[in-house]
Design an enzyme around this catalytic site. Sequence first.
Site, PDB file in Angstrom:
ATOM      1  N   ARG A 286     -29.713 113.263  -0.609  1.00  0.00           N
ATOM      2  CA  ARG A 286     -29.817 112.743  -1.974  1.00  0.00           C
ATOM      3  C   ARG A 286     -31.027 113.288  -2.747  1.00  0.00           C
ATOM      4  O   ARG A 286     -30.911 113.657  -3.910  1.00  0.00           O
ATOM      5  CB  ARG A 286     -29.920 111.219  -1.904  1.00  0.00           C
ATOM      6  CG  ARG A 286     -29.802 110.522  -3.240  1.00  0.00           C
ATOM      7  CD  ARG A 286     -30.094 109.020  -3.111  1.00  0.00           C
ATOM      8  NE  ARG A 286     -29.514 108.410  -1.970  1.00  0.00           N
ATOM      9  CZ  ARG A 286     -28.338 107.753  -1.956  1.00  0.00           C
ATOM     10  NH1 ARG A 286     -27.673 107.582  -3.079  1.00  0.00           N
ATOM     11  NH2 ARG A 286     -27.862 107.227  -0.844  1.00  0.00           N
ATOM     12  N   ARG A 322     -19.547 105.378  -6.046  1.00  0.00           N
ATOM     13  CA  ARG A 322     -20.742 104.594  -5.705  1.00  0.00           C
ATOM     14  C   ARG A 322     -20.772 103.194  -6.343  1.00  0.00           C
ATOM     15  O   ARG A 322     -21.073 102.225  -5.661  1.00  0.00           O
ATOM     16  CB  ARG A 322     -22.030 105.369  -6.036  1.00  0.00           C
ATOM     17  CG  ARG A 322     -22.126 106.726  -5.307  1.00  0.00           C
ATOM     18  CD  ARG A 322     -23.520 107.320  -5.319  1.00  0.00           C
ATOM     19  NE  ARG A 322     -24.405 106.549  -4.490  1.00  0.00           N
ATOM     20  CZ  ARG A 322     -25.336 105.746  -4.920  1.00  0.00           C
ATOM     21  NH1 ARG A 322     -25.578 105.654  -6.207  1.00  0.00           N
ATOM     22  NH2 ARG A 322     -26.068 105.049  -4.090  1.00  0.00           N
ATOM     23  N   CYS A 352      -5.911 101.832 -11.207  1.00  0.00           N
ATOM     24  CA  CYS A 352      -5.380 100.469 -11.158  1.00  0.00           C
ATOM     25  C   CYS A 352      -6.048  99.651 -10.063  1.00  0.00           C
ATOM     26  O   CYS A 352      -5.436  99.341  -9.029  1.00  0.00           O
ATOM     27  CB  CYS A 352      -3.874 100.526 -10.963  1.00  0.00           C
ATOM     28  SG  CYS A 352      -3.109 101.495 -12.259  1.00  0.00           S
ATOM     29  N   GLU A 353      -7.282  99.332 -10.261  1.00  0.00           N
ATOM     30  CA  GLU A 353      -8.075  98.499  -9.342  1.00  0.00           C
ATOM     31  C   GLU A 353      -9.151  97.831 -10.187  1.00  0.00           C
ATOM     32  O   GLU A 353      -9.778  98.494 -11.010  1.00  0.00           O
ATOM     33  CB  GLU A 353      -8.847  99.363  -8.323  1.00  0.00           C
ATOM     34  CG  GLU A 353      -8.027 100.193  -7.390  1.00  0.00           C
ATOM     35  CD  GLU A 353      -7.690  99.474  -6.083  1.00  0.00           C
ATOM     36  OE1 GLU A 353      -8.186  98.357  -5.843  1.00  0.00           O
ATOM     37  OE2 GLU A 353      -6.911 100.054  -5.333  1.00  0.00           O
TER      38      GLU A 353
HETATM   39  N1  LLP Z   1     -28.947 112.576   8.173  1.00  0.00           N
HETATM   40  C1  LLP Z   1     -27.962 111.749   8.609  1.00  0.00           C
HETATM   41  C2  LLP Z   1     -27.683 111.684  10.039  1.00  0.00           C
HETATM   42  C3  LLP Z   1     -27.231 110.981   7.678  1.00  0.00           C
HETATM   43  O1  LLP Z   1     -26.291 110.174   8.110  1.00  0.00           O
HETATM   44  C4  LLP Z   1     -27.531 111.088   6.293  1.00  0.00           C
HETATM   45  C5  LLP Z   1     -26.786 110.301   5.310  1.00  0.00           C
HETATM   46  C6  LLP Z   1     -28.542 111.973   5.894  1.00  0.00           C
HETATM   47  C7  LLP Z   1     -29.235 112.689   6.862  1.00  0.00           C
HETATM   48  C8  LLP Z   1     -28.928 112.175   4.459  1.00  0.00           C
HETATM   49  O2  LLP Z   1     -29.442 111.007   3.888  1.00  0.00           O
HETATM   50  P1  LLP Z   1     -30.018 111.044   2.390  1.00  0.00           P
HETATM   51  O3  LLP Z   1     -31.269 111.886   2.408  1.00  0.00           O
HETATM   52  O4  LLP Z   1     -28.975 111.597   1.507  1.00  0.00           O
HETATM   53  O5  LLP Z   1     -30.286 109.614   2.093  1.00  0.00           O
HETATM   54  N2  LLP Z   1     -22.669 107.562   0.321  1.00  0.00           N
HETATM   55  C9  LLP Z   1     -23.910 106.830   0.290  1.00  0.00           C
HETATM   56  C10 LLP Z   1     -24.967 107.484   1.159  1.00  0.00           C
HETATM   57  C11 LLP Z   1     -24.530 107.649   2.584  1.00  0.00           C
HETATM   58  C12 LLP Z   1     -25.561 108.351   3.443  1.00  0.00           C
HETATM   59  C13 LLP Z   1     -25.005 108.709   4.757  1.00  0.00           C
HETATM   60  N3  LLP Z   1     -25.894 109.422   5.626  1.00  0.00           N
HETATM   61  C14 LLP Z   1     -24.373 106.685  -1.137  1.00  0.00           C
HETATM   62  O6  LLP Z   1     -23.691 107.162  -2.041  1.00  0.00           O
HETATM   63  O7  LLP Z   1     -25.392 106.042  -1.404  1.00  0.00           O
END
Ligand code: LLP
Length: 424
Positions: A286, A322, A352-353
């Site tokens: 992110r 999200r 449609c939700e």
């Molecule tokens: N490493 C592992 C093992 C992970 O599972 C994840 C994210 C990351 C790194 C990267 O994390 P970040 O730096 O992006 O926080 N869909 C959700 C976020 C799910 C994150 C899953 N794992 C959202 O939209 O907030």
Amino acid sequence: MSDTGQAAAPFVRRGGDLYCEQVALQGLAQRFGTPLYVYSRRSILDALQQYEQALAGRAALVCYAVKANSNLGVLGLLARAGSGFDIVSGGELSRVIAAGGASSRVVFSGVGKTAPEIERALRAGIRCFNIESEFELQQVSQIAGRLGQRAPVSLRVNPDIDAGTHPYIATGLKSSKFGVAYAQAAQLYRRAHADPHLQVVGIDCHIGSQISQAAPFEQAADRLLDLVEQLERDGVRLHHLDFGGGLGIAYRDETPPSIGQWVGAIRRRVDARGHQDKVLLVEPGRSLVGPAGALLMRVIGLKGGAGGNFAVVDAAMNDQLRPALYEAWMDVQPVTERALPRRTYDIVGPVCESSDWLARERPLAIEAGDVLAMLSAGAYGMSMASTYNSRCRPAEVIVDGSDVHCVRQRETIDDLIAGESVLP
Ligand code: LLP
């Protein structure tokens, strides 16, 4: 990047119009249609550079978490800038390779790697398997043995830390499906160490995502280092320490540590405990691509009712999940400011939700036909998009100064039904 280490904002307003770098979003919506994902090349590279700067002078590798945004254009930019990658599927490995990324810079996370995926990753020569269970350790050993290889492994240790984030994106608690239980880790390490088909190279953790405090990361790092020191006393030496991803970004009023502060805090802790000899890995998703992206959408129409006002737009939960999934607050702004009375709207899509909403109770001066931009949408936007309601997924463009590169064509209905058939 400026001298202060602060990246220039990727989306700025000039004379009432929103721009990405030097390009007006209004023109992009016209040229490519909506919904449209727009990314700033400079913002992505600036964020990577902030990671590199914070790690300068130390053996380290930034492994971009591909799941955050897996577009080949994005992966290619990062690969050329020297980034490594954190993948969670064979599909992501294929994308990294197709984008020109090096397998030797890939770490493979995930709780359910299949045998074909493991074999493929071994043949490709990835840097490390982040092992999440005893059964996975056995399986990787067995497949490596069959291929006459030694698989490089790290154990993803669950430090049992509350990351203070949304329960769906917290991963470091005891109750979570992720990683190896802390109490079980030392014993599994000893087993891996004695296994001729495995080579223990590191340790990793990932406690969750969109974390806006430094404390949970520091606690997790300390827990991990306690274990590393215990292992060393037992004669198991590690080559790298991987602290995962999870650094939050400011969607609204969150004040997460900066990239430099986050990495600096980990680096200081590791060095203070005498682990300068180990390579540092991080797996940010992110924080690398989130601020770089916006989702453009057009207002189809406005409607009022007893329950409030709705702005019905042409983007929906299938394009941006999200809000529906985490009740996430995402900033939505008109692309061109107008002299109209402000009214409070729920911004909703055509799906449609009832969960198909993108933003709630936003005061906006808009009318039908206007283009809106959802900001900080570069991470977990397009990568979580679906085709629910037989909606074709958006196009994606990368802006580079005043140039625009279409890095994904808008999906067509022919793409959507390719591979399907009616009965004879
Ligand atoms: N490493 C592992 C093992 C992970 O599972 C994840 C994210 C990351 C790194 C990267 O994390 P970040 O730096 O992006 O926080 N869909 C959700 C976020 C799910 C994150 C899953 N794992 C959202 O939209 O907030």
